[in-house]
Design a protein around this motif. Structure first.
Motif, PDB file in Angstrom:
ATOM      1  N   GLN A 156      89.885  72.830 -10.568  1.00 35.48           N
ATOM      2  CA  GLN A 156      90.225  74.228 -10.819  1.00 35.48           C
ATOM      3  C   GLN A 156      90.169  74.536 -12.311  1.00 35.48           C
ATOM      4  O   GLN A 156      89.669  75.584 -12.721  1.00 35.48           O
ATOM      5  CB  GLN A 156      91.612  74.557 -10.247  1.00 35.48           C
ATOM      6  N   ALA A 157      90.677  73.636 -13.137  1.00 37.13           N
ATOM      7  CA  ALA A 157      90.654  73.834 -14.593  1.00 37.13           C
ATOM      8  C   ALA A 157      89.204  73.835 -15.096  1.00 37.13           C
ATOM      9  O   ALA A 157      88.863  74.618 -15.985  1.00 37.13           O
ATOM     10  CB  ALA A 157      91.449  72.739 -15.291  1.00 37.13           C
ATOM     11  N   ARG A 158      88.366  72.997 -14.526  1.00 31.53           N
ATOM     12  CA  ARG A 158      86.970  72.910 -14.938  1.00 31.53           C
ATOM     13  C   ARG A 158      86.224  74.197 -14.580  1.00 31.53           C
ATOM     14  O   ARG A 158      85.332  74.636 -15.313  1.00 31.53           O
ATOM     15  CB  ARG A 158      86.296  71.730 -14.253  1.00 31.53           C
ATOM     16  N   GLN A 159      86.601  74.831 -13.489  1.00 32.61           N
ATOM     17  CA  GLN A 159      85.909  76.046 -13.042  1.00 32.61           C
ATOM     18  C   GLN A 159      86.328  77.294 -13.808  1.00 32.61           C
ATOM     19  O   GLN A 159      85.667  78.310 -13.722  1.00 32.61           O
ATOM     20  CB  GLN A 159      86.133  76.240 -11.544  1.00 32.61           C
ATOM     21  N   LYS A 160      87.419  77.226 -14.569  1.00 32.80           N
ATOM     22  CA  LYS A 160      87.897  78.398 -15.318  1.00 32.80           C
ATOM     23  C   LYS A 160      87.135  78.589 -16.580  1.00 32.80           C
ATOM     24  O   LYS A 160      86.433  77.962 -17.149  1.00 32.80           O
ATOM     25  CB  LYS A 160      89.383  78.263 -15.629  1.00 32.80           C
TER      26      LYS A 160
END
Length: 69
Positions: free
Chosen positions: A65-69
């Motif tokens: 999720q952090a990578r996709q932000k």
């Protein structure tokens, strides 16, 4: 006849190869888990297929999720 040094070197190489294989396997399982997450699979299914713990799956979800932000 092998010297002590040669035996130590052989053991070291064995351990190094084993660690490399284990690390590669762990990375493969994590990559599989991420792909299953992308397909919408639930954590219980991912844990059953990969053998990863629920905590590890939760960390992977957070990282993804952090990578996709």
């Amino acid at each position: 006849m092998a010297t002590n040094f040669e035996r130590m070197l052989d053991r070291w190489l064995e351990k190094t190869e084993r660690r490399g294989w284990e690390k590669g396997r762990a990375e493969g399982l994590k990559a599989t888990a991420v792909r299953l997450m992308a397909e919408g699979m639930d954590d219980a299914f991912i844990a059953r297929v990969t053998g990863l713990s629920f905590d590890e799956i939760a960390r992977l979800r957070q990282a993804e999720q952090a990578r996709q932000k």
